[in-house]
Design a protein around this motif. Structure first.
Motif, PDB file in Angstrom:
ATOM      1  N   GLU A  99     -17.560   9.022 -12.722  1.00 34.40           N
ATOM      2  CA  GLU A  99     -17.405   9.278 -11.225  1.00 34.40           C
ATOM      3  C   GLU A  99     -15.977   9.590 -11.072  1.00 34.40           C
ATOM      4  O   GLU A  99     -15.689  10.495 -10.310  1.00 34.40           O
ATOM      5  CB  GLU A  99     -17.912   8.084 -10.449  1.00 34.40           C
ATOM      6  CG  GLU A  99     -17.644   8.282  -8.975  1.00 34.40           C
ATOM      7  CD  GLU A  99     -17.902   7.251  -8.078  1.00 34.40           C
ATOM      8  OE1 GLU A  99     -17.627   7.203  -6.817  1.00 34.40           O
ATOM      9  OE2 GLU A  99     -18.541   6.167  -8.762  1.00 34.40           O
ATOM     10  N   ALA A 100     -15.070   8.874 -11.643  1.00 36.76           N
ATOM     11  CA  ALA A 100     -13.716   9.037 -11.409  1.00 36.76           C
ATOM     12  C   ALA A 100     -13.204  10.580 -11.876  1.00 36.76           C
ATOM     13  O   ALA A 100     -12.405  11.289 -11.349  1.00 36.76           O
ATOM     14  CB  ALA A 100     -12.809   7.972 -12.213  1.00 36.76           C
TER      15      ALA A 100
ATOM     16  N   ASP B  93     -18.723   4.581 -13.787  1.00 35.94           N
ATOM     17  CA  ASP B  93     -17.459   4.548 -12.939  1.00 35.94           C
ATOM     18  C   ASP B  93     -16.559   5.533 -13.406  1.00 35.94           C
ATOM     19  O   ASP B  93     -15.787   6.226 -12.747  1.00 35.94           O
ATOM     20  CB  ASP B  93     -17.101   3.177 -13.047  1.00 35.94           C
ATOM     21  CG  ASP B  93     -18.107   1.996 -12.326  1.00 35.94           C
ATOM     22  OD1 ASP B  93     -18.643   2.445 -11.320  1.00 35.94           O
ATOM     23  OD2 ASP B  93     -17.872   0.786 -12.788  1.00 35.94           O
TER      24      ASP B  93
ATOM     25  N   GLU C  56       0.852  -1.166   0.025  1.00 34.14           N
ATOM     26  CA  GLU C  56      -0.120   0.120  -0.066  1.00 34.14           C
ATOM     27  C   GLU C  56       0.662   1.341  -0.013  1.00 34.14           C
ATOM     28  O   GLU C  56       1.655   1.644   0.763  1.00 34.14           O
ATOM     29  CB  GLU C  56      -0.924   0.150   1.199  1.00 34.14           C
ATOM     30  CG  GLU C  56      -2.022  -1.068   1.280  1.00 34.14           C
ATOM     31  CD  GLU C  56      -2.703  -1.323   0.057  1.00 34.14           C
ATOM     32  OE1 GLU C  56      -2.907  -0.403  -0.507  1.00 34.14           O
ATOM     33  OE2 GLU C  56      -2.998  -2.600  -0.183  1.00 34.14           O
TER      34      GLU C  56
ATOM     35  N   HIS D  56      -6.726   8.602  -3.306  1.00 37.12           N
ATOM     36  CA  HIS D  56      -6.520   7.290  -3.650  1.00 37.12           C
ATOM     37  C   HIS D  56      -7.892   6.638  -3.663  1.00 37.12           C
ATOM     38  O   HIS D  56      -8.173   5.653  -3.878  1.00 37.12           O
ATOM     39  CB  HIS D  56      -5.721   6.725  -2.603  1.00 37.12           C
ATOM     40  CG  HIS D  56      -4.218   6.895  -2.766  1.00 37.12           C
ATOM     41  ND1 HIS D  56      -3.433   6.082  -3.452  1.00 37.12           N
ATOM     42  CD2 HIS D  56      -3.443   8.127  -2.320  1.00 37.12           C
ATOM     43  CE1 HIS D  56      -2.197   6.367  -3.833  1.00 37.12           C
ATOM     44  NE2 HIS D  56      -2.236   7.708  -2.914  1.00 37.12           N
ATOM     45  N   LYS D  57      -8.927   7.234  -3.656  1.00 41.68           N
ATOM     46  CA  LYS D  57     -10.501   6.821  -3.857  1.00 41.68           C
ATOM     47  C   LYS D  57     -10.729   7.036  -5.445  1.00 41.68           C
ATOM     48  O   LYS D  57     -11.643   6.538  -6.041  1.00 41.68           O
ATOM     49  CB  LYS D  57     -11.458   7.579  -3.104  1.00 41.68           C
ATOM     50  CG  LYS D  57     -11.559   7.340  -1.746  1.00 41.68           C
ATOM     51  CD  LYS D  57     -12.544   7.935  -0.744  1.00 41.68           C
ATOM     52  CE  LYS D  57     -12.623   7.587   0.620  1.00 41.68           C
ATOM     53  NZ  LYS D  57     -13.649   7.984   1.474  1.00 41.68           N
TER      54      LYS D  57
ATOM     55  N   GLU E 235      -6.320  10.461   1.179  1.00 41.38           N
ATOM     56  CA  GLU E 235      -7.633   9.433   1.045  1.00 41.38           C
ATOM     57  C   GLU E 235      -8.399   9.781   0.076  1.00 41.38           C
ATOM     58  O   GLU E 235      -8.784   8.915  -0.691  1.00 41.38           O
ATOM     59  CB  GLU E 235      -8.171   9.609   2.564  1.00 41.38           C
ATOM     60  CG  GLU E 235      -9.098   8.524   2.560  1.00 41.38           C
ATOM     61  CD  GLU E 235      -9.931   8.604   3.851  1.00 41.38           C
ATOM     62  OE1 GLU E 235     -11.057   7.795   4.065  1.00 41.38           O
ATOM     63  OE2 GLU E 235      -9.515   9.205   4.893  1.00 41.38           O
ATOM     64  N   GLU E 236      -8.716  11.047  -0.010  1.00 42.08           N
ATOM     65  CA  GLU E 236      -9.327  11.426  -1.267  1.00 42.08           C
ATOM     66  C   GLU E 236      -8.805  11.363  -2.662  1.00 42.08           C
ATOM     67  O   GLU E 236      -9.446  10.597  -3.401  1.00 42.08           O
ATOM     68  CB  GLU E 236     -10.060  12.808  -1.202  1.00 42.08           C
ATOM     69  CG  GLU E 236     -10.914  13.352  -2.225  1.00 42.08           C
ATOM     70  CD  GLU E 236     -11.116  15.003  -2.155  1.00 42.08           C
ATOM     71  OE1 GLU E 236     -11.678  15.208  -2.985  1.00 42.08           O
ATOM     72  OE2 GLU E 236     -11.177  15.269  -0.770  1.00 42.08           O
TER      73      GLU E 236
ATOM     74  N   ARG F 104     -14.444  12.978  -9.407  1.00 35.88           N
ATOM     75  CA  ARG F 104     -13.727  12.907  -8.431  1.00 35.88           C
ATOM     76  C   ARG F 104     -12.398  13.771  -8.680  1.00 35.88           C
ATOM     77  O   ARG F 104     -11.909  14.504  -7.888  1.00 35.88           O
ATOM     78  CB  ARG F 104     -13.206  11.750  -7.613  1.00 35.88           C
ATOM     79  CG  ARG F 104     -14.408  10.755  -7.140  1.00 35.88           C
ATOM     80  CD  ARG F 104     -14.139   9.330  -6.788  1.00 35.88           C
ATOM     81  NE  ARG F 104     -15.021   8.605  -6.219  1.00 35.88           N
ATOM     82  CZ  ARG F 104     -15.310   8.706  -4.897  1.00 35.88           C
ATOM     83  NH1 ARG F 104     -14.728   9.284  -4.015  1.00 35.88           N
ATOM     84  NH2 ARG F 104     -16.300   8.074  -4.265  1.00 35.88           N
TER      85      ARG F 104
ATOM     86  N   SER G  39     -10.403   6.356  -9.139  1.00 33.89           N
ATOM     87  CA  SER G  39      -9.702   5.237  -9.890  1.00 33.89           C
ATOM     88  C   SER G  39      -8.571   5.664 -10.897  1.00 33.89           C
ATOM     89  O   SER G  39      -8.885   6.133 -12.160  1.00 33.89           O
ATOM     90  CB  SER G  39     -10.900   4.532 -10.732  1.00 33.89           C
ATOM     91  OG  SER G  39     -10.692   3.373 -11.319  1.00 33.89           O
TER      92      SER G  39
END
Length: 268
Positions: free
Chosen positions: A180-181, A177, A87, A119-120, A116-117, A184, A122
């Motif tokens: 959405e990426a 999807d 990770e 790595h959410k 954190e945001e 983000r 894609s």
């Protein structure tokens, strides 16, 4: 229990074009001075060829001894760590414990939240889109290997686990999807710009997200921007971030962290 011989070199299992591995390597290049009482951390890259011909990340050694998820990066050091550390975020925080300037107290909370945001998002979808056949090809190959009579039961179980993870990705790359990426990514970039607008002005110098010194956030963001930049997705990148990224691409840090000069694998 590891002996804590801090002079022992660490191995970073990496891949030339792995965005997450490159983020870790960039954090190392931006590391600053070690914590008092610690030597400079020696980091040696061990390249893992994850291409369709070699598939070293799916080897018995890698799945059983390095990372059952069959991905990079992984940090290893038998004399310091009890077991290999996967990770990219965890490895980056480990580096930050060694090099405090990477996670300054005054920005610690913001850095953690934004990593954190980030790595959410894609990275795979932004890179390969929804038409890639690579995951399905990989799953088919692993299923073929599982049927072989000449491999160990432990390796079969490891391949079954990895095939399940890969199939999850293969079944989850719809246009929705991808949209959405993209959403983000735009929202994340807007937050980075908002932080940059609060920086003290440093004329004729490269400044980082919070000011004159780089942090973990810079390391991860500049590589992420590199991937989007190299995909020519300028609809996702505000001009100010394009300019900032182009400045950092000209530095020795970029050259050392991204030895191929690009984050994009040639086969795609």
């Amino acid at each position: 229990m590891a002996s804590q011989d801090l002079s022992a070199p660490f191995t970073l299992y990496s891949y030339t074009y792995s965005i997450c591995a490159l983020m870790v390597q960039m954090a190392y290049e931006m590391r600053g001075s070690p914590r008092e009482g610690r030597p400079d951390l020696k980091l040696e890259r061990k390249m893992v060829d994850i291409g369709l011909e070699s598939r070293e990340q799916l080897s018995e050694f890698y799945l059983l001894k390095v990372n059952p998820k069959g991905v990079v990066p992984v940090l290893a050091n038998e004399k310091v760590l009890d077991k290999p550390m996967p990770e990219s975020i965890d490895i980056s925080y480990y580096l930050a414990d060694w090099y405090p300037s990477l996670l300054p107290v005054q920005h610690k909370e913001a850095i953690r939240e934004l990593l954190e945001e980030l790595h959410k998002i894609s990275f795979k979808l932004l890179t390969f889109g929804t038409q890639t056949k690579y995951p399905s090809i990989a799953v088919d190959w692993m299923r073929e290997q599982i049927q072989r009579p000449d491999i160990s039961d432990e390796y079969k179980k490891a391949l079954e686990y990895k095939a399940g993870l890969t199939k999850g990705w293969a079944d989850n790359h719809s246009e929705a999807d991808l949209a959405e990426a993209e959403t983000r990514a735009r929202a994340f970039c807007a937050k980075i710009i908002a932080l940059m607008e609060k920086r003290p002005e440093e004329k004729d110098k490269i400044t980082y997200i919070f000011g004159p010194e780089p942090t973990l956030l810079d390391a991860h963001v500049v590589v992420f921007l590199g991937r989007v930049y190299e995909k020519k997705r300028f609809d996702l990148l505000p001009p100010v971030l394009v300019q900032w990224h182009e400045q950092l691409r000209k530095t020795g840090m970029w050259e050392r962290a991204v030895p191929a000069g690009t984050t994009l694998p040639p086969m795609w």
